[in-house]
Design a protein around this motif. Structure first.
Motif, PDB file in Angstrom:
ATOM      1  N   VAL A  54      -1.188  -2.901  -4.725  1.00 47.27           N
ATOM      2  CA  VAL A  54      -0.543  -3.781  -4.450  1.00 47.27           C
ATOM      3  C   VAL A  54      -0.487  -4.309  -2.812  1.00 47.27           C
ATOM      4  O   VAL A  54      -0.993  -4.753  -2.351  1.00 47.27           O
ATOM      5  CB  VAL A  54       0.797  -3.777  -5.273  1.00 47.27           C
ATOM      6  CG1 VAL A  54       1.429  -5.259  -4.403  1.00 47.27           C
ATOM      7  CG2 VAL A  54       0.824  -4.746  -6.690  1.00 47.27           C
ATOM      8  N   ASN A  55      -0.189  -2.383  -1.911  1.00 47.48           N
ATOM      9  CA  ASN A  55      -0.036  -2.663  -0.870  1.00 47.48           C
ATOM     10  C   ASN A  55      -1.755  -2.502  -0.385  1.00 47.48           C
ATOM     11  O   ASN A  55      -1.726  -2.837   0.907  1.00 47.48           O
ATOM     12  CB  ASN A  55       0.301  -0.932  -0.683  1.00 47.48           C
ATOM     13  CG  ASN A  55       1.581  -1.025  -1.512  1.00 47.48           C
ATOM     14  OD1 ASN A  55       2.175  -1.404  -1.570  1.00 47.48           O
ATOM     15  ND2 ASN A  55       2.158   0.372  -1.396  1.00 47.48           N
ATOM     16  N   LEU A  56      -2.817  -1.805  -1.199  1.00 51.41           N
ATOM     17  CA  LEU A  56      -4.218  -2.244  -0.731  1.00 51.41           C
ATOM     18  C   LEU A  56      -4.642  -3.425  -0.361  1.00 51.41           C
ATOM     19  O   LEU A  56      -5.117  -3.871   0.593  1.00 51.41           O
ATOM     20  CB  LEU A  56      -5.029  -1.432  -1.904  1.00 51.41           C
ATOM     21  CG  LEU A  56      -6.495  -2.132  -1.297  1.00 51.41           C
ATOM     22  CD1 LEU A  56      -7.358  -0.618   0.335  1.00 51.41           C
ATOM     23  CD2 LEU A  56      -6.862  -0.870  -2.136  1.00 51.41           C
ATOM     24  N   CYS A  57      -4.299  -4.560  -1.348  1.00 50.40           N
ATOM     25  CA  CYS A  57      -4.452  -5.696  -1.650  1.00 50.40           C
ATOM     26  C   CYS A  57      -3.506  -6.545  -0.176  1.00 50.40           C
ATOM     27  O   CYS A  57      -3.838  -7.429   0.138  1.00 50.40           O
ATOM     28  CB  CYS A  57      -4.448  -6.713  -2.744  1.00 50.40           C
ATOM     29  SG  CYS A  57      -5.252  -5.875  -3.523  1.00 50.40           S
ATOM     30  N   ARG A  58      -2.369  -6.176  -0.361  1.00 49.28           N
ATOM     31  CA  ARG A  58      -1.702  -6.843   0.849  1.00 49.28           C
ATOM     32  C   ARG A  58      -2.405  -6.735   1.747  1.00 49.28           C
ATOM     33  O   ARG A  58      -2.602  -7.279   2.955  1.00 49.28           O
ATOM     34  CB  ARG A  58      -0.545  -6.569   0.475  1.00 49.28           C
ATOM     35  CG  ARG A  58       0.627  -7.351  -0.693  1.00 49.28           C
ATOM     36  CD  ARG A  58       2.208  -7.085  -0.174  1.00 49.28           C
ATOM     37  NE  ARG A  58       2.453  -7.369  -1.517  1.00 49.28           N
ATOM     38  CZ  ARG A  58       3.422  -7.476  -2.538  1.00 49.28           C
ATOM     39  NH1 ARG A  58       3.717  -6.491  -2.847  1.00 49.28           N
ATOM     40  NH2 ARG A  58       3.807  -7.467  -3.176  1.00 49.28           N
ATOM     41  N   ARG A  59      -2.075  -5.106   2.117  1.00 49.06           N
ATOM     42  CA  ARG A  59      -2.935  -4.936   4.105  1.00 49.06           C
ATOM     43  C   ARG A  59      -4.390  -4.946   4.294  1.00 49.06           C
ATOM     44  O   ARG A  59      -4.424  -5.317   5.050  1.00 49.06           O
ATOM     45  CB  ARG A  59      -3.209  -3.155   3.765  1.00 49.06           C
ATOM     46  CG  ARG A  59      -1.675  -2.625   4.219  1.00 49.06           C
ATOM     47  CD  ARG A  59      -2.448  -1.065   4.525  1.00 49.06           C
ATOM     48  NE  ARG A  59      -3.217  -0.138   3.950  1.00 49.06           N
ATOM     49  CZ  ARG A  59      -2.779   0.075   2.851  1.00 49.06           C
ATOM     50  NH1 ARG A  59      -2.002   0.440   1.754  1.00 49.06           N
ATOM     51  NH2 ARG A  59      -4.115   0.343   2.273  1.00 49.06           N
ATOM     52  N   LYS A  60      -4.925  -5.624   2.439  1.00 47.66           N
ATOM     53  CA  LYS A  60      -6.383  -5.751   3.586  1.00 47.66           C
ATOM     54  C   LYS A  60      -6.772  -7.330   2.964  1.00 47.66           C
ATOM     55  O   LYS A  60      -7.952  -8.018   2.914  1.00 47.66           O
ATOM     56  CB  LYS A  60      -7.342  -5.296   2.185  1.00 47.66           C
ATOM     57  CG  LYS A  60      -7.810  -3.638   2.291  1.00 47.66           C
ATOM     58  CD  LYS A  60      -8.461  -3.423   4.240  1.00 47.66           C
ATOM     59  CE  LYS A  60      -8.275  -1.747   4.354  1.00 47.66           C
ATOM     60  NZ  LYS A  60      -8.534  -0.972   5.602  1.00 47.66           N
ATOM     61  N   ASN A  61      -5.628  -8.494   2.410  1.00 46.42           N
ATOM     62  CA  ASN A  61      -5.332  -9.473   1.964  1.00 46.42           C
ATOM     63  C   ASN A  61      -6.633  -9.630   0.781  1.00 46.42           C
ATOM     64  O   ASN A  61      -7.287 -11.048   1.068  1.00 46.42           O
ATOM     65  CB  ASN A  61      -6.059  -9.926   3.625  1.00 46.42           C
ATOM     66  CG  ASN A  61      -5.322 -11.658   3.084  1.00 46.42           C
ATOM     67  OD1 ASN A  61      -4.433 -12.042   2.649  1.00 46.42           O
ATOM     68  ND2 ASN A  61      -6.050 -13.020   3.414  1.00 46.42           N
ATOM     69  N   ILE A  62      -5.843  -8.508  -0.007  1.00 48.78           N
ATOM     70  CA  ILE A  62      -7.297  -9.290  -1.394  1.00 48.78           C
ATOM     71  C   ILE A  62      -6.499  -9.759  -2.073  1.00 48.78           C
ATOM     72  O   ILE A  62      -5.454  -8.983  -2.879  1.00 48.78           O
ATOM     73  CB  ILE A  62      -7.608  -8.552  -1.718  1.00 48.78           C
ATOM     74  CG1 ILE A  62      -8.654  -7.311  -0.723  1.00 48.78           C
ATOM     75  CG2 ILE A  62      -8.350  -7.944  -3.548  1.00 48.78           C
ATOM     76  CD1 ILE A  62      -8.712  -5.933  -0.714  1.00 48.78           C
ATOM     77  N   LYS A  63      -7.107 -11.290  -2.576  1.00 45.69           N
ATOM     78  CA  LYS A  63      -6.200 -11.557  -3.379  1.00 45.69           C
ATOM     79  C   LYS A  63      -6.553 -11.696  -5.042  1.00 45.69           C
ATOM     80  O   LYS A  63      -7.636 -10.967  -5.080  1.00 45.69           O
ATOM     81  CB  LYS A  63      -6.406 -13.120  -3.027  1.00 45.69           C
ATOM     82  CG  LYS A  63      -5.974 -13.666  -1.899  1.00 45.69           C
ATOM     83  CD  LYS A  63      -4.169 -14.512  -2.240  1.00 45.69           C
ATOM     84  CE  LYS A  63      -4.222 -15.050  -0.815  1.00 45.69           C
ATOM     85  NZ  LYS A  63      -2.915 -14.074  -0.193  1.00 45.69           N
ATOM     86  N   PHE A  64      -5.634 -11.767  -6.212  1.00 47.66           N
ATOM     87  CA  PHE A  64      -6.116 -11.154  -6.904  1.00 47.66           C
ATOM     88  C   PHE A  64      -6.933 -11.878  -7.949  1.00 47.66           C
ATOM     89  O   PHE A  64      -7.832 -12.636  -8.417  1.00 47.66           O
ATOM     90  CB  PHE A  64      -5.041 -11.355  -8.181  1.00 47.66           C
ATOM     91  CG  PHE A  64      -3.329 -10.522  -7.424  1.00 47.66           C
ATOM     92  CD1 PHE A  64      -1.988 -11.007  -8.099  1.00 47.66           C
ATOM     93  CD2 PHE A  64      -3.979  -8.721  -7.471  1.00 47.66           C
ATOM     94  CE1 PHE A  64      -0.666  -9.923  -7.383  1.00 47.66           C
ATOM     95  CE2 PHE A  64      -3.040  -8.180  -6.828  1.00 47.66           C
ATOM     96  CZ  PHE A  64      -1.540  -8.999  -6.773  1.00 47.66           C
ATOM     97  N   ASP A  65      -7.885 -13.396  -7.752  1.00 48.80           N
ATOM     98  CA  ASP A  65      -8.039 -13.547  -7.801  1.00 48.80           C
ATOM     99  C   ASP A  65      -9.390 -13.620  -7.530  1.00 48.80           C
ATOM    100  O   ASP A  65     -10.696 -14.596  -7.470  1.00 48.80           O
ATOM    101  CB  ASP A  65      -7.759 -15.724  -8.330  1.00 48.80           C
ATOM    102  CG  ASP A  65      -7.529 -16.280  -6.495  1.00 48.80           C
ATOM    103  OD1 ASP A  65      -7.655 -16.654  -7.155  1.00 48.80           O
ATOM    104  OD2 ASP A  65      -8.081 -14.990  -6.184  1.00 48.80           O
ATOM    105  N   SER A  66      -9.737 -12.729  -6.335  1.00 48.16           N
ATOM    106  CA  SER A  66     -10.684 -12.779  -5.664  1.00 48.16           C
ATOM    107  C   SER A  66     -11.870 -11.831  -6.386  1.00 48.16           C
ATOM    108  O   SER A  66     -11.720 -10.703  -6.959  1.00 48.16           O
ATOM    109  CB  SER A  66     -10.223 -12.268  -4.378  1.00 48.16           C
ATOM    110  OG  SER A  66     -10.011 -11.245  -4.405  1.00 48.16           O
ATOM    111  N   LEU A  67     -13.025 -11.699  -5.702  1.00 50.43           N
ATOM    112  CA  LEU A  67     -13.784 -10.871  -5.921  1.00 50.43           C
ATOM    113  C   LEU A  67     -14.144  -9.648  -5.848  1.00 50.43           C
ATOM    114  O   LEU A  67     -14.081  -8.420  -6.176  1.00 50.43           O
ATOM    115  CB  LEU A  67     -15.099 -11.223  -5.515  1.00 50.43           C
ATOM    116  CG  LEU A  67     -16.704 -10.462  -6.046  1.00 50.43           C
ATOM    117  CD1 LEU A  67     -16.474 -10.643  -7.557  1.00 50.43           C
ATOM    118  CD2 LEU A  67     -17.896 -10.974  -5.700  1.00 50.43           C
TER     119      LEU A  67
END
Ligand SMILES: CC/C=C\C/C=C\C/C=C\CCCC(=O)SCCNC(=O)CCNC(=O)[C@H](O)C(C)(C)COP(=O)(O)OP(=O)(O)OC[C@H]1O[C@@H](n2cnc3c(N)ncnc32)[C@H](O)[C@@H]1OP(=O)(O)O
Ligand SMILES: Cc1cc2nc3c(=O)[nH]c(=O)nc-3n(C[C@H](O)[C@H](O)[C@H](O)COP(=O)(O)OP(=O)(O)OC[C@H]3O[C@@H](n4cnc5c(N)ncnc54)[C@H](O)[C@@H]3O)c2cc1C
Length: 649
Positions: free
Chosen positions: A71-84
């Motif tokens: 989750v922290n990685l997704c937040r840092r890199k602005n990766i959304k849960f519905d993204s590829l």
């Protein structure tokens, strides 16, 4: 790098990087995937070498730590849960993280079945992880038969609330991932009752735990269902609701309204989230089998054992029987890769139609996805076990890496629709199209033509190297099964049996028919996909050999069907078998390079047998030393051993 693997790689006749990009879709896709993986694998929290030396509680806790890091990685890199990108990260961990269902089912159900207002309210909370939800549909007494679910949501007009209740022990929700200890919300599948009438299954958002201290709310009995074959990281849970009241607005109402009930245009639209996971599972089947094949092929190239010629101990990959076990697994993994691509294309197309309000295609999507989910998961589960057994004793060690794949993947024959039930659902659609061939979709277009008897015009081994003749073989096998089963159904009803009893009486034949249809579709899609792809001629030569192996192996595996259809004769089956041996020989030189093209990071495989450098024995010994039993030279339990040794019989 171990010398044998180096030699294997030097012998390859094609460019591995070209095949990596082809399987990833493009060079850019490869780059992006590897970048994402580097962010993941460089994080020590994703360690796995002590995975089998810690307790279930520690495994669960580790799962939450990984969730935090992801989750922290997704937040840092602005990766959304519905993204590829998130989907790539997900498959690159291949961890059943406790919040897994939140992402793959809780959020998608709200997104797919909530009104615009409900989406505005709930999606930001869910996407920002202010709430964590699961998909609570299965009950102790019912998982398959959704119309038999017992949880009730009764609309109280006076308070504009739903009273959600588990009336019996069998109505307890049972199995939902993350339900036991992790999630504080759930989408609950319940029978909607309003003004004394039942309107069937609808989805309701229910809070289960306090957002302050995570304690269960009043009326909520909740917990973990205990250890399982796999999914140890996930707290699959149980839930009993004792007349829990929720606001009217918590029923997902994109397609139905509760007050003065308005039904959905198609009641099965509520089943849409399950379809989306079934679609994903087709590609997952390819990934799992490709990973297992990578481990087994690399190990088989390094493992030397016994002799073919006196005095020479060859790599076991030189044994034809080893090739006959493993090369079809590589071929199947690639076949399912293309089937997964097809499924996602169809799903995206139908989804855009649904969002435009056209729901007609959901039946076709269900029919195709249910069949391919069952076919690809059944086949890949069996394929992983073939790969494991091909690695002898070390294949049985947790150090091999097989258990992680196998224990989680075994469930895919059951979750998201038990496979027999899924086959029968797909068959229901197939036989409807058989009875009305004009309505048959492209995947069943062969049903449109008159079923004229054909003979296979195959006289030599070269003829079984032709995509068209092979596709026709699988088409005729399927047609033969379908038409004979349709005749059986007709006879049963003709002599007075009702349609449902006739369906049950013929269900074994129906199962064979739908499996033959799925197999035909996979072969056809595989070969047509290769025809549409641009590639160098050395690579095309390799990919053609692998695709021909998939088809010829399938004929050999089901020779009885092809003979029974009258389409092939014994001599032709022998031509197929000769072709298989020729293809095994042709593929042998490239076997290691092909699995290298699956491009799995060692930290994904987590395998002493399948590591890229082939340094098997040192890795095995290093892993064994991690055993908790080896913390001391003499184990503390020696006191019992001493009594045994000193006791007199
Ligand atoms: C290593 C691991 C890596 C990855 C793992 C990833 C994810 C997996 C992990 C965990 C997730 C697991 C989550 C779950 O398991 S969620 C629960 C899943 N449960 C099910 O799948 C339940 C299965 N049962 C059903 O779907 C239904 O009960 C049914 C079998 C389909 C029967 O439904 P019913 O209402 O009785 O319908 P019938 O009377 O049989 O009529 C069928 C009728 O309905 C149409 N239909 C059915 N389903 C759908 C659908 N999903 N979409 C569209 N249409 C549907 C069907 O076509 C038919 O239409 P007719 O026109 O013929 O009437
Ligand atoms: C790892 C895992 C994770 C899961 N996660 C979730 C989750 O997050 N949320 C959730 O809601 N559920 C979840 N489930 C539950 C799962 O979806 C159900 O177990 C699945 O749908 C099968 O239903 P069942 O258990 O009732 O099996 P049953 O249907 O009882 O199957 C038992 C046998 O009956 C046969 N059978 C049943 N109906 C028919 C029929 N009509 N014709 C012929 N044979 C039939 C089946 O083929 C099978 O052989 C999970 C399950 C597992 C194993």
């Amino acid at each position: 790098m171990d010398a044998p693997l180096l030699k294997e790689r030097e012998r390859a006749t094609f460019n591995v990087t070209e095949l990596i990009h082809l399987l990833n879709g493009s060079e850019e896709e490869t780059k992006r995937r590897k970048e994402l993986e580097s962010w993941l694998y460089n994080n020590p929290v994703f360690r796995q070498d002590d995975r089998y030396q810690i307790s279930r509680e520690e495994v669960y806790e580790r799962g939450l730590q990984k969730t935090r890091e992801l989750v922290n990685l997704c937040r840092r890199k602005n990766i959304k849960f519905d993204s590829l990108d998130f989907a790539r990260l997900n498959i690159s961990t291949l961890e059943e993280l406790p919040f897994f269902l939140h992402v793959i089912m809780f959020i998608p159900t709200i997104r797919g079945q909530g009104t615009e207002e409900q989406k505005r309210k709930w999606l930001p909370l869910a996407e920002d992880l202010k709430i964590l939800g699961t998909y609570a549909q299965t009950e102790l007494g019912h998982g398959t038969f959704l119309r038999g679910l017992e949880t009730k949501a009764t609309y109280d007009v006076s308070s504009r609330e739903f009273i959600v209740n588990s009336p019996t022990i069998t109505s307890m929700k049972w199995w939902p991932g993350g339900l036991g200890k992790t999630c504080n919300y759930a989408v609950i599948a319940a029978q909607l009752y309003t003004k004394g009438k039942c309107y069937g299954i609808h989805m309701f958002i229910v809070q289960l735990r306090s957002l302050e201290d995570h304690k269960p709310l009043p009326g909520v009995t909740i917990g973990d269902i205990g250890n399982k074959y796999g999914f140890h990281t996930v707290d699959n849970g149980f839930l009993r609701l004792d007349n829990v009241r929720i606001p009217y607005e918590n029923m997902l109402m994109r397609y139905a309204k509760a007050c003065d009930y308005i039904p959905p245009v198609n009641p099965k639209i509520n089943y849409g989230t399950m379809t989306s996971i079934r679609v994903d599972l087709v590609k997952d089947a390819s990934v799992i089998l490709a990973a297992a094949s990578t481990i087994a092929i690399r190990y088989s190239a390094v493992r030397h054992q016994t002799e073919i010629r006196p005095g020479e101990e060859p790599p076991v990959l030189d044994y034809i029987t080893q090739q006959f076990k493993l090369f079809p697994q590589i071929a199947t993994a690639i076949a399912f890769h293309f089937a997964g691509d097809y499924m996602h294309r169809i799903y995206d197309k139908v989804q855009s139609e649904i969002f435009d309000g056209h729901l007609s295609a959901i039946t076709e999507l269900h029919g195709i996805s249910a069949g391919l989910k069952a076919f690809t998961t059944d086949t890949s589960i069996a394929g992983v076990e073939i790969c494991r057994r091909a690695c002898g004793g070390h294949g049985y060690s947790n150090a091999s890496g097989f258990q992680r794949f196998y224990e989680n993947w075994l469930g895919s024959a059951t979750y998201e629709g038990e496979n027999t039930v899924m086959y029968l659902q797909a068959a229901r659609y197939l036989f409807k199209c058989y009875d009305n061939p004009k309505e048959a979709p492209e995947t069943m277009s062969y049903l449109r033509y008159p079923q004229n008897k054909m003979e296979w015009n195959v006289k030599s081994a070269d003829d079984v190297s032709n995509y068209a003749t092979l596709i026709t073989a699988f088409e005729q096998r399927a047609l033969s099964k379908i038409s004979s089963t349709a005749k059986k159904l007709k006879n049963l009803t003709h002599y007075g049996m009702n349609r449902n009893d006739a369906w049950n009486a013929a269900s074994v034949d129906i199962l064979h028919s739908i499996k033959a249809h799925c197999h035909y579709f996979i072969v056809k899609n595989y070969m047509q996909s290769l025809n549409h792809l641009k590639m160098s001629s050395p690579l095309r030569q390799v990919m053609t050999a692998v695709a021909l192996l998939y088809a010829n192996y399938g004929i050999d595996e089901h020779a009885g069907d092809f003979l029974e259809s009258g389409f092939m004769n014994g001599k032709q089956i022998n031509l197929v078998r000769a072709k298989i041996l020729q293809l095994l020989k042709e593929i042998r030189v490239n076997a290691v390079a092909i699995v290298d093209s699956f491009d799995f990071d060692d930290r994904f495989l987590r395998s002493a047998l399948g590591a890229y450098d082939g340094n098997v024995y040192n890795r095995l010994f290093k892993w064994a030393k991690l055993s908790p039993l080896n913390k001391t030279e003499v184990h503390s339990s020696y006191k019992y051993l001493r009594r045994i040794l000193q006791s007199k019989l």
